[in-house]
Design a protein around this motif. Structure first.
Motif, PDB file in Angstrom:
ATOM      1  N   UNK A 147       0.836  -1.204   0.000  1.00 26.03           N
ATOM      2  CA  UNK A 147       0.000   0.000   0.000  1.00 26.03           C
ATOM      3  C   UNK A 147       0.868   1.250   0.000  1.00 26.03           C
ATOM      4  N   UNK A 148       1.907   1.241   0.813  1.00 25.51           N
ATOM      5  CA  UNK A 148       2.801   2.398   0.897  1.00 25.51           C
ATOM      6  C   UNK A 148       3.514   2.647  -0.439  1.00 25.51           C
ATOM      7  N   UNK A 149       4.019   1.577  -1.041  1.00 31.84           N
ATOM      8  CA  UNK A 149       4.688   1.708  -2.344  1.00 31.84           C
ATOM      9  C   UNK A 149       3.712   2.225  -3.392  1.00 31.84           C
ATOM     10  N   UNK A 150       2.481   1.704  -3.356  1.00 31.02           N
ATOM     11  CA  UNK A 150       1.462   2.141  -4.298  1.00 31.02           C
ATOM     12  C   UNK A 150       1.176   3.625  -4.109  1.00 31.02           C
ATOM     13  N   UNK A 151       1.040   4.045  -2.860  1.00 29.22           N
ATOM     14  CA  UNK A 151       0.763   5.461  -2.575  1.00 29.22           C
ATOM     15  C   UNK A 151       1.918   6.348  -3.045  1.00 29.22           C
ATOM     16  N   UNK A 152       3.136   5.887  -2.848  1.00 30.65           N
ATOM     17  CA  UNK A 152       4.297   6.653  -3.302  1.00 30.65           C
ATOM     18  C   UNK A 152       4.299   6.788  -4.823  1.00 30.65           C
ATOM     19  N   UNK A 153       4.003   5.701  -5.513  1.00 33.72           N
ATOM     20  CA  UNK A 153       3.960   5.759  -6.980  1.00 33.72           C
ATOM     21  C   UNK A 153       2.853   6.674  -7.459  1.00 33.72           C
ATOM     22  N   UNK A 154       1.704   6.650  -6.765  1.00 34.88           N
ATOM     23  CA  UNK A 154       0.592   7.525  -7.154  1.00 34.88           C
ATOM     24  C   UNK A 154       0.979   8.974  -6.961  1.00 34.88           C
TER      25      UNK A 154
END
Length: 161
Positions: A147-154
């Motif tokens: 989730x954190x990686x996804x949020x960073x990419x977003x």
């Protein structure tokens, strides 16, 4: 006269924009590929990608599939009937073609739709919570990291799991 015409056109455009998803949903029935389960995380294939790399056990996979299937069945029961959709279309048509636009009626139609969407979102969140709670603490930690990686990419403009 001009203001009335502008108001009428604006109302027509707004109603058309609001009714387009309903018309689309009515014409394109949900397929057997798990529309709700696949798109519940914002895009097609999201749930599968979300669990990729979590090393789910066969039992977890079976349990998750059963939850998703039960969720889909519940959603089928909540879908409006053909008669309800026809009545809604007639209501929209009457609103659009009326001599005088009834803003309170338009707001009532929109409010009903919003309530249904909120209810559906609550059900999806319940499902997601149930699935999350099936995971082991280690899998939950991995998922939190995803989730954190996804949020960073977003945030950085690069979406996707």
């Amino acid at each position: 006269m001009r203001t009335s015409l502008k108001t009428g056109l604006l109302a027509l455009a707004a109603i058309s924009a609001l009714s387009a998803p309903m018309v689309y949903a009515g014409q394109h029935k949900h397929d057997n590929h798990g529309y709700h389960s696949m798109e519940m995380f914002g895009h097609k294939g999201g749930i599968k990608r979300m669990f990729k790399g979590l090393d789910l056990t066969d039992q977890q996979k079976t349990d998750i599939k059963a939850l998703i299937k039960a969720h889909k069945e519940g959603r089928k029961e909540q879908r409006p009937s053909d008669e309800d959709r026809a009545a809604h279309r007639a209501e929209m048509k009457a609103l659009i073609t009326a001599a005088n636009f009834d803003e309170s009626q338009a707001l009532e139609i929109i409010a009903k739709k919003q309530v249904k969407r909120q209810q559906a979102m609550v059900e999806r969140l319940k499902l997601q919570n149930a699935i999350y709670n099936m995971l082991t603490p280690e899998q939950q930690t991995k998922l939190q990291e995803k989730f954190e990686k996804f949020a960073e990419r977003k945030r950085g403009g690069k979406g996707g799991w």
